[in-house]
Design a protein around this motif. Structure first.
Motif, mmCIF file in Angstrom:
data_model
loop_
_atom_site.group_PDB
_atom_site.id
_atom_site.type_symbol
_atom_site.label_atom_id
_atom_site.label_comp_id
_atom_site.label_asym_id
_atom_site.label_seq_id
_atom_site.Cartn_x
_atom_site.Cartn_y
_atom_site.Cartn_z
ATOM 1 N N ARG A 59 25.875 44.811 37.464
ATOM 2 C CA ARG A 59 27.169 44.311 37.936
ATOM 3 C C ARG A 59 28.183 45.435 38.081
ATOM 4 O O ARG A 59 29.166 45.313 38.811
ATOM 5 N N HIS A 60 27.955 46.544 37.386
ATOM 6 C CA HIS A 60 28.877 47.676 37.431
ATOM 7 C C HIS A 60 28.246 48.910 38.061
ATOM 8 O O HIS A 60 28.656 50.032 37.791
ATOM 9 N N GLY A 84 31.302 39.230 30.190
ATOM 10 C CA GLY A 84 32.630 38.890 30.701
ATOM 11 C C GLY A 84 33.518 40.110 30.706
ATOM 12 O O GLY A 84 33.084 41.224 30.401
ATOM 13 N N ASP A 85 34.792 39.910 31.064
ATOM 14 C CA ASP A 85 35.704 41.051 31.078
ATOM 15 C C ASP A 85 36.993 40.734 30.312
ATOM 16 O O ASP A 85 38.045 41.261 30.618
ATOM 17 N N ASP A 86 36.860 39.873 29.272
ATOM 18 C CA ASP A 86 38.007 39.587 28.418
ATOM 19 C C ASP A 86 37.861 40.322 27.094
ATOM 20 O O ASP A 86 36.864 41.013 26.845
ATOM 21 N N ALA A 260 34.775 48.949 33.573
ATOM 22 C CA ALA A 260 34.492 47.639 32.974
ATOM 23 C C ALA A 260 35.480 47.354 31.852
ATOM 24 O O ALA A 260 35.103 47.161 30.691
ATOM 25 N N GLU A 265 37.634 42.171 36.511
ATOM 26 C CA GLU A 265 37.027 41.313 37.524
ATOM 27 C C GLU A 265 38.066 40.790 38.508
ATOM 28 O O GLU A 265 37.821 40.729 39.721
ATOM 29 N N ARG A 268 38.760 43.586 40.929
ATOM 30 C CA ARG A 268 37.670 43.762 41.891
ATOM 31 C C ARG A 268 37.740 42.699 42.992
ATOM 32 O O ARG A 268 37.566 43.006 44.180
ATOM 33 N N GLU A 269 37.958 41.463 42.607
ATOM 34 C CA GLU A 269 38.019 40.384 43.588
ATOM 35 C C GLU A 269 39.181 40.584 44.562
ATOM 36 O O GLU A 269 39.033 40.379 45.777
ATOM 37 N N GLU A 286 31.850 51.604 44.616
ATOM 38 C CA GLU A 286 31.615 51.262 43.214
ATOM 39 C C GLU A 286 31.613 52.531 42.373
ATOM 40 O O GLU A 286 32.240 52.607 41.321
#
Length: 402
Positions: A59-60, A84-86, A260, A265, A268-269, A286
């Motif tokens: 994913r990264h 996740g990214d929290d 990350a 996220e 990125r979106e 990336e």
């Protein structure tokens, strides 16, 4: 720069001294490349590359491929969930990294562990070394980044580390203020400047060939990471940042995606959506790799965003910088860096200023703050002349208040 050694560091280490070198991100590995190269030619040091984090995450970007493309094979791989990214996910990733690193250190029978920077993975890797009695060798301590949790992490690693290699003398003095012994803190410069020296400058055509992207003359290089201690949500942060880029209609913008970090996220979106409606003007990467990133940085007209490379490598290359928001607040900077708030109008105005002929000329004439391109060699030279046995037992030097 100060002398590299004092009376406590005169005994040579023995042959085949094993030093673990921890890396979890593309940027971190790029900064470690000069140290690894110097270690690989040492007669006494054996580097063991320990790979974790985003290097192993599809994913990264699965940037382990960049390491292997350099002809290096990891001695150990330390995966983490990265679900996740929290903040909770980051803490869970830290737990996995700590456990995996401890197992790797024990299996590799290391004499010390070298860690760079201030990320959550780096703190976990450092904590894993402590109960094993392994000395921690820390690069890039002493910085201040008031807008990110990295600041606290960096200082925590400093207190765990046995030897310190700083990028500038003010950073060395800050570590002394934290109680570190003068004979264990060395100003060596930044390995990011080493990469500039090794790779040299590129033209836009050369940068295009190296990156596989169409980068015409005058393009901008942009990177935005979450302000993890910021008042705004990551979604609001990137909305303001991209709003500042909207008015740049006559130039290509190369945007590198964030690390990350918690909140990445949403960023990125938003970048993907921003690029989708501007296909002729926006390029997204990336990861460019160390060589590709240096090529883009030295070929661009200006660097925009909140990456540490805008504080260190870009000024060393004479490239104007628009530093956005508070993520890098507290770092040393040259006059070639324009600080602006995280507001669309302010960002647009700062970009216009950075692109003016007068500012471009001024940025090219600034002296380097972070060394002469030989930091990696200095670090290894110091390690070769240092007895690592017992180094994990640290003194604490009190300030003289009289």
């Amino acid at each position: 720069m100060p002398a590299w050694h004092d009376g406590n560091h005169q005994r040579m280490i023995g042959p085949n001294t094993g030093i673990g070198v921890f890396t979890a991100t593309r940027a971190e590995y790029g900064l470690l490349r000069p140290v690894l190269a110097a270690m690989e030619t040492s007669a006494t040091i054996r580097p063991h590359l320990i790979v974790a984090g985003a290097h192993l995450s599809s994913r990264h970007g699965a940037t382990l491929a960049e390491i292997e493309a350099d002809g290096r094979r990891p001695a150990a791989r330390v995966p983490s969930p990265m679900a996740g990214d929290d903040g909770l996910s980051a803490a869970q990733d830290m737990a996995a990294t700590l456990s995996g690193c401890a197992e790797a250190y024990a299996a590799l029978d290391l004499d010390a562990v070298l860690i760079l920077g201030d990320r959550t993975e780096a703190l976990a890797a450092a904590a894993a070394a402590v109960p094993l009695g392994l000395p921690i060798l820390h690069l890039e301590g002493g910085h201040r980044t008031a807008g990110a949790v990295d600041d606290a992490i960096r200082h925590a690693i400093t207190k765990l580390a046995a030897l310190h290699f700083t990028a500038a003398e003010p950073y060395r003095r800050r570590l002394l203020q934290m109680g570190e012994a003068p004979g264990r803190v060395f100003t060596v410069g930044s390995t990011g400047v080493d990469n500039l020296t090794a790779f040299g400058r590129s033209t836009p055509a050369e940068a295009s060939a190296l990156t596989g992207l169409d980068l015409p003359p005058g393009f901008l290089l942009a990177t935005f990471h979450p302000e993890t201690l910021g008042a705004l949500s990551p979604a609001r942060q990137i909305e303001a940042f991209l709003g500042g880029l909207t008015g740049v209609e006559d130039r290509v913008i190369l945007i590198t995606l964030p690390n990350a970090d918690a909140g990445a996220e949403a960023i990125r979106e938003a970048i993907s959506a921003f690029a989708a409606v501007r296909p002729g003007r926006i390029r997204i990467a990336e990861s460019l790799g160390a060589r590709g990133y240096v090529a883009a940085l030295t070929a661009c007209a200006a660097v925009i965003g909140n990456s540490s490379s805008g504080m260190m490598e870009a000024p060393a290359a004479g490239v104007p910088v628009v530093n956005v928001g508070d993520r890098q607040a507290g770092r040393l900077r040259t006059p070639g860096v324009i600080d602006c708030p995280l507001e669309a109008e302010a960002i647009a105005e700062a970009i216009a200023r950075a692109l003016s002929p007068a500012f471009q000329s001024m940025a090219r004439s600034q002296p380097a703050l972070f060394g002469d391109g030989h930091a990696g060699e200095r670090i290894v030279s110091i390690l070769e002349a240092t007895d690592l046995k017992g180094l994990a037992r640290k003194p604490f030097v009190d300030l003289d208040w009289t």
